[in-house]
Design a protein around this motif. Structure first.
Motif, PDB file in Angstrom:
ATOM      1  N   ALA A 194       0.827  -1.207   0.000  1.00 37.19           N
ATOM      2  CA  ALA A 194       0.000   0.000   0.000  1.00 37.19           C
ATOM      3  C   ALA A 194       0.858   1.252   0.000  1.00 37.19           C
ATOM      4  O   ALA A 194       2.041   1.233   0.370  1.00 37.19           O
ATOM      5  CB  ALA A 194      -0.913  -0.004   1.223  1.00 37.19           C
ATOM      6  N   ASP A 195       0.254   2.363  -0.435  1.00 36.15           N
ATOM      7  CA  ASP A 195       0.942   3.650  -0.330  1.00 36.15           C
ATOM      8  C   ASP A 195       1.113   4.032   1.130  1.00 36.15           C
ATOM      9  O   ASP A 195       2.137   4.587   1.526  1.00 36.15           O
ATOM     10  CB  ASP A 195       0.146   4.729  -1.071  1.00 36.15           C
ATOM     11  CG  ASP A 195       0.124   4.479  -2.566  1.00 36.15           C
ATOM     12  OD1 ASP A 195       1.167   4.661  -3.210  1.00 36.15           O
ATOM     13  OD2 ASP A 195      -0.930   4.093  -3.097  1.00 36.15           O
ATOM     14  N   VAL A 196       0.080   3.753   1.936  1.00 32.02           N
ATOM     15  CA  VAL A 196       0.153   3.984   3.377  1.00 32.02           C
ATOM     16  C   VAL A 196      -0.438   2.767   4.074  1.00 32.02           C
ATOM     17  O   VAL A 196      -1.573   2.383   3.808  1.00 32.02           O
ATOM     18  CB  VAL A 196      -0.617   5.247   3.809  1.00 32.02           C
ATOM     19  CG1 VAL A 196      -0.489   5.445   5.316  1.00 32.02           C
ATOM     20  CG2 VAL A 196      -0.111   6.469   3.082  1.00 32.02           C
ATOM     21  N   GLY A 197       0.335   2.153   4.952  1.00 30.58           N
ATOM     22  CA  GLY A 197      -0.148   1.006   5.718  1.00 30.58           C
ATOM     23  C   GLY A 197      -0.440   1.411   7.148  1.00 30.58           C
ATOM     24  O   GLY A 197       0.383   2.049   7.807  1.00 30.58           O
ATOM     25  N   PHE A 198      -1.634   1.038   7.636  1.00 29.85           N
ATOM     26  CA  PHE A 198      -2.038   1.328   9.017  1.00 29.85           C
ATOM     27  C   PHE A 198      -2.036   0.029   9.815  1.00 29.85           C
ATOM     28  O   PHE A 198      -2.708  -0.941   9.430  1.00 29.85           O
ATOM     29  CB  PHE A 198      -3.446   1.928   9.063  1.00 29.85           C
ATOM     30  CG  PHE A 198      -3.523   3.362   8.641  1.00 29.85           C
ATOM     31  CD1 PHE A 198      -3.396   4.384   9.564  1.00 29.85           C
ATOM     32  CD2 PHE A 198      -3.729   3.693   7.318  1.00 29.85           C
ATOM     33  CE1 PHE A 198      -3.469   5.705   9.179  1.00 29.85           C
ATOM     34  CE2 PHE A 198      -3.807   5.015   6.908  1.00 29.85           C
ATOM     35  CZ  PHE A 198      -3.673   6.031   7.850  1.00 29.85           C
ATOM     36  N   ALA A 199      -1.306   0.000  10.926  1.00 26.62           N
ATOM     37  CA  ALA A 199      -1.307  -1.154  11.812  1.00 26.62           C
ATOM     38  C   ALA A 199      -2.046  -0.795  13.097  1.00 26.62           C
ATOM     39  O   ALA A 199      -2.042   0.369  13.525  1.00 26.62           O
ATOM     40  CB  ALA A 199       0.115  -1.592  12.139  1.00 26.62           C
ATOM     41  N   MET A 200      -2.660  -1.809  13.694  1.00 29.58           N
ATOM     42  CA  MET A 200      -3.361  -1.597  14.948  1.00 29.58           C
ATOM     43  C   MET A 200      -2.360  -1.545  16.103  1.00 29.58           C
ATOM     44  O   MET A 200      -1.552  -2.457  16.278  1.00 29.58           O
ATOM     45  CB  MET A 200      -4.369  -2.716  15.199  1.00 29.58           C
ATOM     46  CG  MET A 200      -5.395  -2.902  14.092  1.00 29.58           C
ATOM     47  SD  MET A 200      -6.376  -1.414  13.798  1.00 29.58           S
ATOM     48  CE  MET A 200      -5.707  -0.885  12.224  1.00 29.58           C
ATOM     49  N   GLY A 201      -2.409  -0.492  16.878  1.00 24.00           N
ATOM     50  CA  GLY A 201      -1.457  -0.326  17.971  1.00 24.00           C
ATOM     51  C   GLY A 201      -1.720  -1.234  19.152  1.00 24.00           C
ATOM     52  O   GLY A 201      -0.806  -1.605  19.883  1.00 24.00           O
ATOM     53  N   ILE A 202      -2.994  -1.610  19.364  1.00 23.89           N
ATOM     54  CA  ILE A 202      -3.347  -2.443  20.514  1.00 23.89           C
ATOM     55  C   ILE A 202      -3.275  -3.923  20.145  1.00 23.89           C
ATOM     56  O   ILE A 202      -2.642  -4.722  20.821  1.00 23.89           O
ATOM     57  CB  ILE A 202      -4.762  -2.083  21.022  1.00 23.89           C
ATOM     58  CG1 ILE A 202      -4.822  -0.609  21.453  1.00 23.89           C
ATOM     59  CG2 ILE A 202      -5.148  -2.993  22.198  1.00 23.89           C
ATOM     60  CD1 ILE A 202      -6.220  -0.118  21.773  1.00 23.89           C
ATOM     61  N   THR A 203      -3.925  -4.282  19.037  1.00 25.04           N
ATOM     62  CA  THR A 203      -4.030  -5.698  18.675  1.00 25.04           C
ATOM     63  C   THR A 203      -3.033  -6.125  17.612  1.00 25.04           C
ATOM     64  O   THR A 203      -2.897  -7.309  17.351  1.00 25.04           O
ATOM     65  CB  THR A 203      -5.450  -6.005  18.151  1.00 25.04           C
ATOM     66  OG1 THR A 203      -5.691  -5.168  17.002  1.00 25.04           O
ATOM     67  CG2 THR A 203      -6.485  -5.725  19.198  1.00 25.04           C
ATOM     68  N   GLY A 204      -2.338  -5.189  16.978  1.00 26.78           N
ATOM     69  CA  GLY A 204      -1.447  -5.534  15.881  1.00 26.78           C
ATOM     70  C   GLY A 204      -0.227  -6.306  16.334  1.00 26.78           C
ATOM     71  O   GLY A 204       0.337  -6.046  17.393  1.00 26.78           O
ATOM     72  N   THR A 205       0.182  -7.273  15.493  1.00 27.17           N
ATOM     73  CA  THR A 205       1.409  -8.013  15.782  1.00 27.17           C
ATOM     74  C   THR A 205       2.620  -7.144  15.439  1.00 27.17           C
ATOM     75  O   THR A 205       2.515  -6.152  14.723  1.00 27.17           O
ATOM     76  CB  THR A 205       1.477  -9.306  14.955  1.00 27.17           C
ATOM     77  OG1 THR A 205       1.540  -8.951  13.561  1.00 27.17           O
ATOM     78  CG2 THR A 205       0.270 -10.187  15.204  1.00 27.17           C
ATOM     79  N   ASP A 206       3.778  -7.556  15.945  1.00 29.72           N
ATOM     80  CA  ASP A 206       5.011  -6.811  15.661  1.00 29.72           C
ATOM     81  C   ASP A 206       5.319  -6.804  14.172  1.00 29.72           C
ATOM     82  O   ASP A 206       5.814  -5.823  13.625  1.00 29.72           O
ATOM     83  CB  ASP A 206       6.193  -7.411  16.434  1.00 29.72           C
ATOM     84  CG  ASP A 206       6.126  -7.098  17.917  1.00 29.72           C
ATOM     85  OD1 ASP A 206       5.363  -6.179  18.270  1.00 29.72           O
ATOM     86  OD2 ASP A 206       6.818  -7.751  18.706  1.00 29.72           O
ATOM     87  N   VAL A 207       5.047  -7.935  13.492  1.00 30.93           N
ATOM     88  CA  VAL A 207       5.286  -8.003  12.048  1.00 30.93           C
ATOM     89  C   VAL A 207       4.425  -6.984  11.325  1.00 30.93           C
ATOM     90  O   VAL A 207       4.872  -6.288  10.418  1.00 30.93           O
ATOM     91  CB  VAL A 207       4.997  -9.431  11.517  1.00 30.93           C
ATOM     92  CG1 VAL A 207       5.082  -9.464   9.999  1.00 30.93           C
ATOM     93  CG2 VAL A 207       5.973 -10.425  12.123  1.00 30.93           C
TER      94      VAL A 207
END
Length: 1016
Positions: free
Chosen positions: A702-715
Motif C-alpha cells: 500500500a501507499d500507506v499502511g495502518f497497523a493496529m497499535g493495541i491488537t497488531g502483531t510486531d510483524v
C-alpha cells in the motif's frame, strides 16, 4: 548472588567477561552459531540451568521480584534502543554556514566593512549590518532545526514502545519492552519480533524468519539446547533480536538486551540518512525553476548596475574613466552591486520550500500523535492527502475489539445471548470437557481487573472463550501453565487449527480448535442432547450459526504417558474427532464507525472491507440492491483477476470489478495483496489497515499502511507506516484530514513566496535599469528573505486543518502542486504590488511630500522615497500572507478562522514590530530614514488594499488560468537532487531534521517484499 568466573580470552570461541558481568555477545555471532561454537559455549556454562544459576532465576517462575529486576538491570544494562546523539546547537550553526551563497555574502560583507573603515565616515555601516543580518538568519534557521530535531527524537522514542509477556514470581505478567532484563523468562507467539537476544527453552514447532539478520530466506526451526546438541542439522536454540516468529509459540531465556543485542550492533554499523519525501522531491522542480530565474535576474541586475556606473564615469568631464575606475570608491560600488546580485539569489532561491515541508510534517506528526496516529514514516503524512481507497480490516478497526461469545452450538442445541446462562445446567462431565478443551488448548492470558471485567491479553478469540468458561465456573489458573500439556501444535494459516495433547483425568486427550469448516471436516461424531457421542450429519452441520465462529473437538489417545508424543504424525491426530461445540463470537461495531464511513464517501474515498459487518457499518445496502461485484468471495475475486510477478494478470477485469467492489469476504493474504496491487496499477493512492502477520504483504504494498497499535502483531507494525494507537477507523479519517492539510499548507507557502519573488525580482531589474540602483539594499533584501523563508514557513506551515478539507475529493497522483487557483492569486497580487511600488518609485516628490534634503546624507540616494518603498513592500507581504491563508474559491473572507493559529499572528506581529524598529532606529545601518505620519498611513492603505484586491481576484474564474504551467513539477530524480541549481547555491536547511526520525526504520519502498514468508 553466586559468582561465576569466566576467563577472558582473545579467541571468539570463548565468552568474554569477568565475574558477574559476563558478556554473551559471542554466543550470537553468526559464524559461531553456524559452526556450532555457540552450542559448546552454552554447554560450558551448564546449559539452561547453568545460565539460570548465573542470573539466580528459576526457569519455571522467572525473575523473583522487582529487587532482582533492578539488580539484573544494573548489572547487564537496560533494554533501551540506540538513540542517535542529537546535534548540539553550535554544530547546526556551523552546518548553516555551509550555504555557498551565504559564504560568498559573508566574504563580500567583510571586504565591504574593511573598505568602509579605510574610507572612513561610516562607510563600514552597510558591510557590518549585512554581516550581522546573515548571522541572524543562520541563528534563527539553526534554532528552528534544533527544536524540530528534538521533536522528532521525542516521537522516535514512542515507536520503540511495545509490550511482552514474561514470568515474574511465577505469574505471567505483561511489561513494556523497555523493562525486559537479562534473565527474564519471556513468552512469545506467532507474529512477534524479538528486540532481545535469548535462548529457546520450550515451545511448539517454532519457526523463525532470520532473513533480516542473516540474509537467509529459509525459515529456521528452533529447538531446546539438549535436542540441538544431539542433532545440530537445521535446528538452533538461539533467538536473535530483529527476527520474526513465523510459526509457533514458545518460551525463551533473555541473555542480551539494549545496545548489546545483535540488532542494535547492526544498527550501529548501518546508520544512514533519511531519503526525501515525495513532496520534497516534487518541490525541487519548483525550486529549480525559481532558482534559474533568480540567477538570471541577479546577473542581469549586476550587469545593468555596472553598465550604468561605467556610463556615468564616461560622462564625467572632471576625471577620466580610468581615474575614477581605479579609485577606492569604484571598488566599493562594484562590491556593493555584487552583494546586491548575490542577495537577489539568496532571496530568490526558495530555501524555505524544503524547510516548510519539514515544519509542516513536524507540526502534523505531533498533532496526529495527539489524535491517536503514531507516524513511522514521514512521507505517509503527505501521501494520506491523496488517498482515494481504504482497504480496511474488520477486527479492532471497525469494531470494539472486545470479543464475546454470543452464541454456541453445543449438546445438540443452539444457545444465543441470554440463553448462554442455561449452559451451566448441562451435565457436569460435558462442562468439564468443554472447559478443558478451551482452557488447555490456548495461549492467551486474560486478566480480571479491579472492576471484575477481563482485560483481553493475547488472542482475543481465545480470551472470549476463556471468559465464557469462567462464566461457567472454570478458571484458567487451574489449567495453565501446566505440566499436563504434553505437546502443542500451534495454529497456522494452512491448517487453520491448533492442537494440544493433554494428560487430563488420567487419560491422554487431543484437543483441537480452529475454523469450523476445518474442524467439521475432521469430525465424524458430535455430543448430542443426551450427552452421548452420535454420528455427525449434514443436517447437524447446518444448525451452526454463521458468525465469527470457532470449533472445538477432541479424541482420547491410547498412549502411555512416557510415549514420545512429538513423533505422532499430524495426519493421524486429526482423524475421527468428536465435535464438542461451535462458538459464535462477535465483536461489536464501534459507535462512530458508520458516520466515519459515510464521511469517507463524502470525501471521495472508497472503503473496501470484509462482509460480516458491512451492513452495520453502512457500507452495504439490502441484498436486492447489490451489484454482482459489490460483495465477492475472495476465491472468486482471485480466480477472476490473479496476480503474477506482483502485477494483476487481467487488469481490465480487475478494473471492471473494483468500480463496484466494496466487500471482499473470506479474503486471504493473497487476496488483499492482489487488491492493493491492482488499485496501485490503476494509479489509485491506497491505504490498507491490518492487525495480523498475514496482513504484512498488503501493508507493504500500500501507499500507506495502518497497523493496529493495541491488537497488531510486531510483524504488522513493522510493515506499516502509521500505527493507530486506539485501533479506531475514525483515526484514519483524521490522518486523511492532516494529509490534505499538509498539501494545503505547502500551497499557501508557495503562493506567498511566488508573489514575493515575482515582485522583488521585477523591481530589482526595473530599479537598476531606471534609477541606476536596486530599490532594496542588501540588508533590506536579507530581511525580506527572513520574512519570506523562515518566518513565512513557520506561520503558514503550521495552519491547523479544517473539517471542510474532507468535503472535497483527494489530491490526484499527477495533480500539479501549483494549480490554476494559485496562479490566479499570484498574478493578481503581483500586478497590484508592482503597480503600487512603481507609483512610489516614480511619482513626483510633492505627492507624498518626500524630503530631498536628506538625500545628500545618503550619497544622493532618494532615501525617504526608498524607505517608503521598503516599508510598503514589507507591509504588503505581511498582509498578503493573511490573504494566502485561503486557497479555495469559496472563502472570500481572509479573516475567517482568525484565531485558529496563534503562531501565525504572533509571527506577523513580530515582523511588523521589527519593521518599525528598523525604520525608526535603522538609520544608516539599514539605509532608511524616518517617515511622516501620512507616509506611514499611505503604506498601510497600500498594504490593506492588497487584501481587497485579493478578494476581488478570488471572484475571477480559475479556468482562465488553466493553461499556465511554468514549473518542472514532475519533480527531480532523487539521484539528481544534489545537482540542481537550488542545491548548489543554497544549502537545504531541512536536510538533517528528518534523518533523526527515520534513522532506525527501513525505507518501506526499498524493502524486498518477502511475500513467501506470509503467503501461507
Amino acid at each position: 548472588m553466586s559468582r561465576v568466573n569466566l576467563i577472558e580470552k582473545n579467541s571468539d570461541s570463548e565468552l568474554v567477561g569477568q565475574g558477574e558481568e559476563a558478556d554473551f555477545k559471542n554466543l550470537f555471532k553468526l559464524d559461531n552459531i553456524r559452526d556450532g561454537v555457540s552450542l559448546g559455549l552454552v554447554q560450558q556454562l551448564g546449559g539452561e540451568q547453568g545460565l539460570a544459576k548465573i542470573f539466580q532465576v528459576d526457569l519455571k517462575r522467572g525473575v523473583q521480584d522487582e529487587e532482582q529486576v533492578s539488580t539484573l538491570r544494573n548489572r547487564y544494562g537496560a533494554n533501551l534502543p540506540i538513540v542517535k546523539e542529537l546535534t548540539p546547537l553550535w554544530k547546526l550553526i556551523v552546518e548553516c554556514l555551509g550555504d555557498t551563497m551565504l559564504q560568498i555574502l559573508i566574504v563580500a560583507a567583510i571586504v565591504s566593512t574593511v573598505l568602509g573603515i579605510i574610507e572612513g565616515e561610516g562607510g563600514w555601516y552597510e558591510g557590518l549590518t549585512i554581516f550581522l543580518a546573515i548571522f541572524l538568519i543562520i541563528g534563527i534557521t539553526a534554532g528552528n532545526n534544533y527544536a524540530k530535531e528534538r521533536q522528532f527524537a521525542k516521537l522516535q522514542s514512542k515507536l520503540d514502545e511495545g509490550h511482552v509477556q514474561v514470568k515474574r514470581g511465577g505469574n505471567i505478567t505483561t511489561i513494556s519492552n523497555k523493562d525486559i532484563v537479562v534473565g527474564d523468562v519471556l513468552l512469545f507467539q506467532l507474529g512477534d519480533i524479538f528486540n532481545v537476544d535469548g535462548l529457546y527453552l520450550s515451545g511448539s514447532e517454532v519457526k523463525i524468519d532470520e532473513s533480516a539478520m542473516t540474509g537467509e530466506s529459509d525459515e529456521m526451526l528452533k529447538a531446546p539446547l539438549d535436542v540441538c546438541l544431539k542433532d545440530q542439522k537445521g535446528k538452533s536454540p538461539f533467538l536473535m533480536s530483529g527476527t520474526k516468529v513465523n510459526e509457533g509459540t514458545g518460551v525463551m531465556l533473555v541473555l542480551q538486551v539494549g545496545e548489546k543485542t545483535v540488532q542494535n550492533e547492526m544498527k550501529r554499523l548501518g546508520e544512514s540518512d533519511s531519503t526525501p519525501t515525495p513532496l520534497q522531491v516534487k518541490l525541487e522542480g519548483v525550486a529549480e525553476t525559481i532558482g534559474k530565474v533568480g540567477v538570471i535576474v541577479a546577473i542581469l541586475t549586476f550587469v545593468i548596475l555596472l553598465v550604468r556606473l561605467f556610463i556615468e564615469y564616461a560622462q564625467n568631464d572632471e576625471q577620466t574613466f580610468w581615474e575614477q575606475f581605479w579609485h577606492l570608491d569604484c571598488l566599493q560600488k562594484i562590491l556593493k552591486f555584487f552583494m546586491i546580485g548575490v542577495t537577489i539569489i539568496v532571496v530568490a532561491v526558495p530555501e524555505g520550500l524544503p524547510l516548510a515541508v519539514t515544519i509542516t510534517l513536524a507540526f502534523s506528526v505531533n498533532k496526529m500523535k495527539d489524535e491517536q496516529n503514531l507516524v513511522k514514516t514521514l512521507a505517509s503524512c503527505e501521501i494520506m492527502g491523496g488517498v482515494n481507497n481504504i482497504c480496511s480490516d474488520k477486527t479492532g478497526t471497525l469494531t470494539m475489539n472486545t470479543m464475546q461469545v454470543n452464541s454456541i452450538f453445543c449438546y445438540g442445541s443452539n444457545y444465543k445471548d441470554y440463553q448462554l446462562l442455561q449452559i451451566k445446567n448441562l451435565e457436569k462431565d460435558y462442562l468439564d470437557l468443554l472447559a478443558a478443551s478451551n482452557l488447555y488448548n490456548s495461549s492467551a492470558y486474560p486478566k480480571r481487573g479491579i472492576n471484575g471485567k477481563f482485560e483481553q491479553i493475547g488472542n482475543k478469540t481465545e480470551c472470549a472463550l476463556i471468559e465464557f468458561c469462567d462464566m461457567l465456573g472454570y478458571q484458567l489458573s487451574s489449567y495453565r501453565p501446566s505440566d499436563n500439556i504434553l505437546r502443542v501444535i500451534p495454529l497456522n494459516s494452512k491448517r487453520k487449527m491448533m492442537i494440544s495433547l493433554v494428560h487430563h483425568n488420567n487419560k491422554i486427550y487431543l484437543f483441537t480448535k480452529g475454523a469450523p469448516e476445518m474442524v467439521l471436516k475432521k469430525c465424524s461424531k458430535f455430543i448430542n442432547s443426551n450427552g452421548e457421542e452420535a454420528k455427525l450429519t449434514s443436517q447437524d452441520t447446518n444448525n451452526i450459526q454463521a458468525l465469527r465462529t470457532l470449533g472445538n473437538a477432541y479424541k482420547i489417545l491410547n498412549y502411555h504417558l512416557e510415549y514420545d508424543f512429538d513423533s505422532i504424525p499430524e495426519e493421524y491426530l486429526l482423524t475421527d474427532l468428536t465435535l464438542i461445540n461451535i462458538a459464535g463470537i462477535k465483536d461489536p461495531v464501534r459507535p462512530d464507525v458508520p458516520s466515519a464511513i459515510q464521511q469517507c464517501y463524502r470525501s471521495g474515498i472508497i472503503v473496501r472491507m470484509a462482509k460480516a459487518i458491512a451492513r452495520d457499518c453502512k457500507i452495504l445496502g439490502p441484498d436486492s440492491d447489490l451489484h454482482e461485484y459489490e460483495a465477492m468471495e475472495g476465491s472468486q475475486f482471485r480466480q477472476l483477476t490473479g496476480v503474477e510477478v506482483q502485477e494483476v494478470k487481467d487488469l481490465l477485469k480487475f478494473q471492471e470489478i473494483v468500480v463496484h467492489l466494496k466487500v471482499l469476504a473470506r479474503a486471504t493474504p493473497e487476496d488483499k495483496f492482489i487488491l492493493a496491487t491492482g488499485l496501485k496499477q490503476l494509479d489509485n493512492v491506497i491505504a490498507v489497515t491490518g492487525d495480523g502477520t498475514n496482513d504484512a504483504p498488503a501493508l507493504r504494498k500500500a501507499d500507506v499502511g495502518f497497523a493496529m497499535g493495541i491488537t497488531g502483531t510486531d510483524v504488522c507494525k513493522d510493515a506499516a507506516d502509521i500505527i493507530l494507537l486506539d485501533d479506531n477507523f475514525s483515526s484514519i479519517i483524521t490522518a486523511c484530514k492532516w494529509g490534505r492539510n499538509i498539501y494545503n499548507c505547502i500551497r499557501k507557502f508557495i503562493q506567498f513566496q511566488l508573489t514575493v519573488n515575482v515582485v522583488a525580482l521585477f523591481m530589482s531589474v526595473l530599479g537598476a535599469a531606471v534609477t541606476k540602483e536596486a530599490p532594496l539594499t542588501s540588508i533590506q533584501m536579507l530581511w525580506v528573505n527572513l520574512i519570506m523563508d523562515t518566518f513565512a514557513s513557520l506561520a503558514l506551515a503550521t495552519e491547523p486543518p479544517s473539517d471542510r478539507l474532507l468535503n472535497r475529493k483527494p489530491y490526484g497522483k499527477r495533480e500539479s502542486i501549483v494549480n490554476s487557483i494559485m496562479y490566479r492569486t499570484v498574478i493578481g497580487a503581483s500586478i497590484y504590488q508592482i503597480a503600487i511600488l512603481c507609483l512610489i518609485l516614480f511619482i513626483p516628490d510633492r505627492i507624498f511630500d518626500f524630503d530631498d534634503s536628506l538625500d545628500k546624507e545618503y550619497e544622493d540616494r532618494p532615501i525617504q522615497r526608498l524607505t517608503m518603498f521598503f516599508q510598503t513592500f514589507v507591509l504588503m507581504q505581511i498582509c498578503n500572507s493573511i490573504s494566502c491563508r485561503k486557497l479555495d474559491e469559496v472563502s472570500l473572507n481572509p479573516f475567517s478562522g482568525l484565531f485558529n493559529n496563534s503562531l501565525f499572528w504572533l509571527i506577523n506581529l513580530i515582523e511588523v514590530a521589527v519593521q518599525y524598529l528598523l525604520i525608526l532606529f535603522g538609520d544608516k545601518f539599514a539605509v532608511v530614514c524616518e517617515l511622516t505620519v501620512w507616509q506611514h498611513i499611505f503604506c498601510w492603505i497600500f498594504a490593506l488594499g492588497g487584501m481587497i484586491v485579493a478578494i476581488f481576484v478570488r471572484t475571477l474564474p480559475s479556468r482562465w488560468f488553466n493553461g499556465i504551467n511554468i514549473f518542472a513539477e514532475e519533480g527531480i530524480e532523487e539521484e539528481n537532487l544534489d545537482e540542481t541549481i537550488a542545491s548548489k547555491l543554497r544549502r537545504k536547511s531541512s536536510i538533517r531534521i528528518g534523518s533523526v526520525y527515520d534513522e532506525n526504520h527501513e525505507n518501506k519502498r526499498s524493502v524486498q517484499k518477502r511475500l513467501s514468508v506470509f503467503k501461507e
